[in-house]
Design an enzyme around this catalytic site. Structure first.
Site, PDB file in Angstrom:
ATOM      1  N   SER A   1     -47.579 -19.041   9.111  1.00 35.56           N
ATOM      2  CA  SER A   1     -48.925 -18.170   9.541  1.00 35.56           C
ATOM      3  C   SER A   1     -49.981 -18.381   8.453  1.00 35.56           C
ATOM      4  CB  SER A   1     -48.462 -16.867   9.437  1.00 35.56           C
ATOM      5  OG  SER A   1     -47.620 -16.344  10.125  1.00 35.56           O
TER       6      SER A   1
ATOM      7  N   GLU B   1     -35.185 -18.268  14.057  1.00 34.54           N
ATOM      8  CA  GLU B   1     -35.881 -17.295  13.167  1.00 34.54           C
ATOM      9  C   GLU B   1     -35.557 -15.782  13.930  1.00 34.54           C
ATOM     10  OE1 GLU B   1     -39.523 -15.966  10.597  1.00 34.54           O
ATOM     11  OE2 GLU B   1     -39.948 -16.930  12.526  1.00 34.54           O
TER      12      GLU B   1
END
Length: 405
Positions: A125, A242
């Protein structure tokens, strides 16, 4: 088979695994050797991930048999590799390296990753590319002689970056290509010059998240995972794992977030009201459904890589954690408003269940952001599970450099 030998097709049964565990314990008694030595021996015996290939911590056995190994070792008091501390390595880096890594990369990284000698973090991110991850702007430019990659950019919301030795990193290597096509996946040494980690203090008072600045960081091409420009596909494997790692943890009945309010209800009858009773029952049922769904997905993993169903698990995990932690605070009344410690610390792991109700309530707010926002996960479920029409995307075939920012 009954004597614990390998079957004719090369598979390993439960009896064979118990025999291997017994041999490991005899050669490396947990009470007589250091934890690190035992964990390395366990990896070398193929008892780390039994479903991984031989030589890489496994035996090529069915994934479901890992529970046999874990139960035998727990009963013997064997040391743990502390999965909470190294969860990103175990749940995200390891399966991605196994699937896309070279033999040299697998041999180099998987053993110290599993033993906990090297902690991993995730550099995905960015400030301008959170939910729209494919819009990331961190650049990786290869030296003219085909040598190292030089990386510059900024990452954010990086769990455990302050403890990590290695990171899984995606960076833009071709700004002329559409945003999903010009990305490459790397393994980044967090101790290299040019890597700066700064804490991000959270509502809990702690800073388990970080922002990471990359300035002229050199990454050898040998630490590239997958082909140049194929980073988005590699990253999708990481993200799928994830979501299962976050939302698919298999727990005993009435464990996890629901354990706190359920215990308070039983132990403190003076707190009970009919309205809270109805809400607690509803939350308990939802938690049990989520637990059984996670078990089902874990069993499906034995047949291959996780699919989009993991998005549903992670979405339910976030919603339930926030709902149940709020219920617990209300149930406890004044006690629910107490918060044990506002000290600014940079923890090595996140403990949802060993802390007080106030911590759980505040920390759960991040569950709908980390590991993919709930809004993005709903899109994934709509498009890949329910097969609904996708939203119009006008930027899909536009070169990244031409996108408005």
């Amino acid at each position: 088979m009954g004597q614990g030998k390998e079957a004719g097709d090369g598979t390993v049964d439960a009896a064979a695994l118990r025999a291997k565990v017994a041999a490991l314990l005899a050669a490396h008694p947990p009470e007589a050797v250091r934890p690190g030595e035992f964990l390395r021996a366990r990896f070398d015996a193929g008892l780390a991930w039994v479903h991984f290939p031989p030589g890489l911590g496994g035996l090529g056995a069915p994934r479901s048999l890992q529970a046999v190994v874990d139960a035998e070792l727990a009963a013997a008091g064997a040391p743990s590799n502390d999965p909470r501390r190294i969860g990103i390595g175990l749940g995200m880096a390891a399966p991605t390296i196994l699937r896309y890594g070279t033999e040299e990369q697998k041999q180099r990284f998987l053993r110290p990753l599993w033993t906990g000698e090297e902690v991993w973090c995730q550099l995905f991110s960015e400030p301008g590319a959170g939910s729209d991850l494919a819009g990331l702007g961190t650049r990786a430019v290869r030296e003219p002689d085909g040598g190292d990659w030089i990386v510059d950019g900024q990452k954010v919301w990086t769990s455990s970056a302050h403890n990590a030795r290695w990171a899984i990193l995606i960076a833009r290597t071709d700004p002329e290509a559409p945003k999903h096509q010009g990305i490459t996946y790397f393994l980044c040494d967090m101790t290299d010059p040019g890597v700066e980690v700064r804490p991000l203090r959270q509502i809990t008072g702690e800073a388990e998240f970080n922002e990471v600045f990359l300035t002229g960081v050199r990454i050898p091409d040998a630490h590239r995972l997958g082909e140049v420009g194929d980073g988005w596909r590699v990253a999708q494997a990481t993200l799928a794992n994830e979501r299962v790692a976050i939302g698919g943890t298999v727990l005993p009945r009435e464990a996890g977030m629901i354990a706190g309010p359920a215990a308070a209800w039983r132990e403190r009858p003076e707190l009970r009201t009919s309205e809270l009773h109805d809400r607690l029952l509803s939350a308990w049922v939802d938690a049990e459904v989520a637990r059984l769904s996670a078990e089902r997905v874990r069993q499906q993993l034995a047949a291959g890589s996780p699919g989009p169903e993991g998005a549903g698990l992670k979405l339910a995990f976030a919603r339930l954690n926030q709902q149940i932690s709020g219920l617990e605070v209300e149930l406890l009344g004044e006690d629910g408003l107490r918060y044990s410690d506002w000290t600014m610390v940079r923890p090595k792991s996140v403990d949802f269940y060993g802390r007080d109700a106030g911590y759980r309530y505040l920390r759960a707010k991040g569950n709908s952001i980390e590991g993919g926002t709930s809004e993005i996960l709903r899109n994934i479920i709509a498009e890949r599970v329910l097969r609904l029409p996708s939203e119009p995307r006008t930027d899909k075939d536009v070169a990244w450099k031409d996108l408005p920012r």
